[in-house]
Each structure stands twice: as C-alpha cells, then as structure tokens.
Motif scaffolding. Sequence first.
Motif, short mmCIF file in Angstrom:
data_model
loop_
_atom_site.label_atom_id
_atom_site.label_comp_id
_atom_site.label_asym_id
_atom_site.label_seq_id
_atom_site.Cartn_x
_atom_site.Cartn_y
_atom_site.Cartn_z
N THR A 199 -38.98 32.41 104.81
CA THR A 199 -37.90 30.89 104.35
C THR A 199 -37.00 32.00 103.14
O THR A 199 -37.16 33.13 102.15
CB THR A 199 -38.69 30.27 103.83
OG1 THR A 199 -39.42 30.28 102.39
CG2 THR A 199 -40.11 30.20 104.30
N LEU B 98 -29.76 34.82 107.76
CA LEU B 98 -30.88 33.87 107.46
C LEU B 98 -31.00 33.01 109.27
O LEU B 98 -29.90 33.34 109.76
CB LEU B 98 -29.57 32.48 106.89
CG LEU B 98 -28.99 32.45 105.57
CD1 LEU B 98 -28.54 31.05 105.14
CD2 LEU B 98 -30.63 32.26 105.05
N GLU C 196 -30.32 26.31 105.04
CA GLU C 196 -31.86 26.69 105.61
C GLU C 196 -32.19 24.98 106.29
O GLU C 196 -33.70 24.81 106.75
CB GLU C 196 -32.75 27.21 104.86
CG GLU C 196 -34.63 26.74 105.19
CD GLU C 196 -34.95 28.34 104.34
OE1 GLU C 196 -35.07 27.65 103.09
OE2 GLU C 196 -35.47 28.85 104.41
#
Lengths: 544, 102
Positions: free
Chosen positions: A239, A493, A527
């Motif tokens: 994360t 990401l 995200e």
Amino acid sequence: MSALLQLSLSEVAKGLQAKEYKVEEVVSACLDRTVATEPKLNACISVLAEQALARARELDAAGPPCPAPSSGCGNAGSTPVVPVGEIAQSLWGVPIGLKDNISLKGSRQTCASRFMENFQPCYNAEVSDRLLAAGAVITAKHNLDEFAMGAGTENSAFGRTHNPWDLDRVPGGSSGGSAAAVAARQCYAALGSDTGGSIRQPAGFCGCVGLKPSYGRVSRYGVAAFGTSFDQVGPLTRTVEDCARLLAVIAGPDAKDATSARLDLFPDNLPGQDFVAQALIGASREPGELLKGLKIGLPVEFWESGVSAEVEAACRDILNKLEGFGAILLPVSLPHQKYALAAYQVMSTAEASTNLARFDGVRFGRRGIPSDSSAAFDDLQELYIASRSQGFGPEVQRRIVLGTYMLSSGCYETYYRKAAQVRRLLVQDFEKALGSAVAGASAASGTCDLLLAPTSAATACKQGALAGDPLMAYKMDLLTIGLNLVGLPGLALPVGLGRESKLPVSLQVMGRAFDEAAMLRLGAVIERLAPAVGEPGGVEAVCK
Amino acid sequence: MPISKESILRISRLARLDLEAGTKFGASENQVEAFVEQMQRIVGYIDILEEADTVGVEPLYSPLQLTAQSRPDVIVQEYTREEILRNAPEQADGFFVVPKVI
C-alpha cells in the motif's frame, strides 16, 4: 494462509503495538508462508528463520514500545530505554525483507553472484540499521539479478525468481525477489535498489507499490554499488501508506555516504518531510478537494513509446477519474528522453566497470582457479582474470566490458562526455515540465505539479523472452531510467489488471526533487480510485 | 562507431576479463561470438547520441545539486583486522595472500 498475512504493514504494526498478537506469531506466519511458496517462487536467497524468530522472542519479551516515556510502559517497574517517537519504533515487530545487495550483519550478502556466494559483511548497511532501530524483523535476503543488472531476475547465480501472478512469467528486475515476496505475502515490505527502474518495474510487474526516492534521499552505505550516481534504495510494499512509513524510517542524511543530501542546509527549499501524514491525507480527504486545480503533466515521449493497449487503457481510466475530480491534465514534452536509454547505458556501465573493479579475488569473494588447475597462478594478473572471468555471470561481464570501452581513450569524448551532456539536457527538460526540479521553489505558471506515465510499456513478459537479446532487455527500462539520470523521485502504483493478460498494470508518479510527500499524497488518491489488484493467482493455485 | 572483435577482446583484458578463457570453464566459442555480436548491437544503438545537439552544454556527472557533505577527518577504528580478513579467500599471519608478484 494465516489471516495475519492479509494485513498491510501499517495494520500489522498497529496490531503488534496493541499486543493483539505476538511478534513471534506474525514472524512465524511469514516464515511458514515463505516455506510454502518458495519452491514455486524462489524469491529468497537466504531465509533468516532462526535469527528472525530469536529477534521476535526478544521483542515479545521486552514488550511493545510506549507511545511516550511518560505514559508508563508495559514492563512494570522498568525504565524505558529510549524515548520512542512516532518513527522510532514504527516498524516494531514487522517482518521485512532485504534485497541481497544490502548488507546485514550475521547473514551472507551474495548480490546473486557466484563471486559473493559466501561473503559475510561485518557491518550493516545504514538502511538495515535504521530498519532495526525502528523495530523491524528482517526475515529474508531476496533474489535479484546479479549485482542488480537485469530486468527480469533471470540473471541470478541462485536461479530465476517466478512471478506470483503467473509462474511462467518474470517478476521484473532487478528487485524481482523482493517484489515477488511482498506480493506473495512472505513479508509485509522489502527494501530494493533502483539504478534504472529496479524497484519500480518489478513492483509494477508484481502488483506492488515501489518508490525510488530522490537521489541523495536515502543512504547508499552498505549497498553494493552498481551505478554510483544512479543508485537509490527504496521500499516495495502493498500500500501507499506502507511505502510512506518505510520511507520515513530510511530517509535522511548519513555521514557515511557523502552523496546523501543535507536538506537541512537548504531550509528555504525544504519540502514537506511528512510522508505518512501526506499519504493519510491522500487516503482520507475528498478526492475533489485534493485534485482540484492540480496540474498533472503527461510526458508524450513516455505515452507514445509503444505502450500496450491494455496498459494504456488501465492508465487512462485513472487519468479520466483524476480529471473528473478537477485535476488538469497537460501534455508535456521531454525531448531528450529519446536519448535517455543510450546515455544511461554509457554512464551506468562506466560506473559499474569502475565499481566492480574491486572484485578481484584477493580481499574477499571467490578466488578463481588457474586454467591448468594442477598449477599455481603465474602472477597476480592471472589471479584477477581467473577470479573475475569465473565469478561474474555473462550480463555482468557484458556491462563491465561495455563500461570499460566507454571510458577508454578515444571513446571517452564520443560517448561518456556526450552522455553526460545529454544528461544535463534531460534535467532541463524535466525542469521545464515541473517548473523547477527542486521542490519548494515557486513553479512558473503553465508548468506541472507532478508527472504521470506508465511504469512499463507492457505487463510482465514470459520467462526467457529476453534471452540472448540484451538490447531488448535494456529497453524494458525505457520509462524508468529517465528519473535515475536526473535524480528525481518516482512512485510505481498498481492500477488494476490488464484486460487481456490479467496481470498488474502500473502507473508511475514523478515529482520534483525531494518532494516524495506530494507524490505519496497523489499516490494514495490514485490507490483509492484504482481497482484493487487483489492477491496473485499464480502462486495461490499451487500453494494453498 | 563500429567495434571489432579484436577491440572487444582487448578491452576485456583491460577490465581483467578473459572472454576466451571462459571456454575452458564451460563457455563455447559460439558464446564468445554471440557476446561480440551483442556488444556490437548495443554500441550501434548507443550511437544515437551522435544526433543530440550538445554544443556548449556542460556535462552533468551526478544529479546531486544539493551540496554533498563532508565529515570531520578523524581516524576511527570501525572493524578489527580479524573481521576484515574473515572474507579473504586466502590469508596468513594477518595478511592477504597472493601469488608471487616480483
């Protein structure tokens, strides 16, 4: 698989501090998972089971750190040894892995090279010291391309690493072992190194978050040098918040690395250092509030470099969402990007040939045997040549020869100096796009706050697809090397799975020097907007 | 600038690598040829740099634009001789051992 392994680093750290479970339970869960998945993945060169369990028991015996010295400790009657701040013990009890070019006392450091298969460092890398000081438990040393030279973790003396999403595919490289281990839940995070994309590209191929910090942000002390003016150590996590927590621990000047940046000398330009706070802001506030008016540049040379349809589609989905929340998307041009790979090849191999000169078979590492194995070496030269020729794999030899050529008389001006000039031109391109490449300086109007582009043009390729074609392998780094040349930070990401390949697609956030905080904030927004990649299917299918 | 097999072998020796000696340890002559061919293609690609207009551009050898730091010049003993020698392939009496040099 233990439910503990489904937690993120931030979640498990919180649970450990609250004594919801013991460090030993968490470490054991990771080690069990490692044992179960290693036969298929080969992500680790050394699994540090004994040391990790011993440290876990020590930490359990001492109890979690107190939030502040005054608030009283779990260990009744004892005085807290050190006042513990937010960062001081932020990784208390958390299992973390290290790429095996980062030294850790008490375990061998092979650099995935036969030359170094028995090398035992007598000191810790600065980043290892900082992890340990923050309470982390180091559970494994991860596989890589030999001396970090490669894009698929296929050039390792310890065998290739497999991608947990599809075992027939590469995990990327050179930090492929670390990316595969983090994706497969062998550990909560890992540190890799990035010379031309070696953190970001494998993070992308394995569906992880990967950050290459600004050059000078993190100490390189104790990390086997490849390209001295390119190398940076950074986190691979699941994360953005985890990534911020790890960066907060490893960032900062180190007197043992003369190239680590003394940002405190430039208070006027000092950008935010509050990585975790910014990641949390990105994860919690209204996207519109954060994105309205944010100027995001799309470097056309990156987007028009043969990006596959599925990568383009997954990335464009995010761009559309960002635009929908008020971000301003601006096409920008980095005209010297077309020379970036050539300049990188010249300068990184030149630096590598110099750095790898120390591997001579005299002071450490593997000594070669004479070509007539019954005789002794005639002289020292023959010993050097035998040790190096027998100890280094083909890709390392190729780069040493290429680099030596680039520095040889007659070539120095044509190639090395020319490449260094192109490097400055590329810096100027980025400065133009970002207003100023230095964070904190006021950006001119019409320039961008951040840049976005795919991390790689395609998802993970099949193993062996690049065998025998090193030039094709070098092109795997086309979209990542630019930042290494100019020293700017990049955050890779996951933004969902490719619609054809069903493999992770990765988007790269690029920012001004030392402005990782802004990148992490945008990263945390992305995200939330991106479809979750979920758990890798390849390794699950075989390691229930 | 094309590069010949001879210069590649010569440069390799300068880097203390013997590509042909590798044949005694499992590499075939074909592998040396393949190595040379790959090197030629890579150098051919790098020649794109010739196109770049760099007249008057100051070379940039390191991206660090913030001043690098120096530390006080004081002697500290961080490691013992034993620790340093522990990784030596051959040692005797506290020294690294090498073949006869003179």
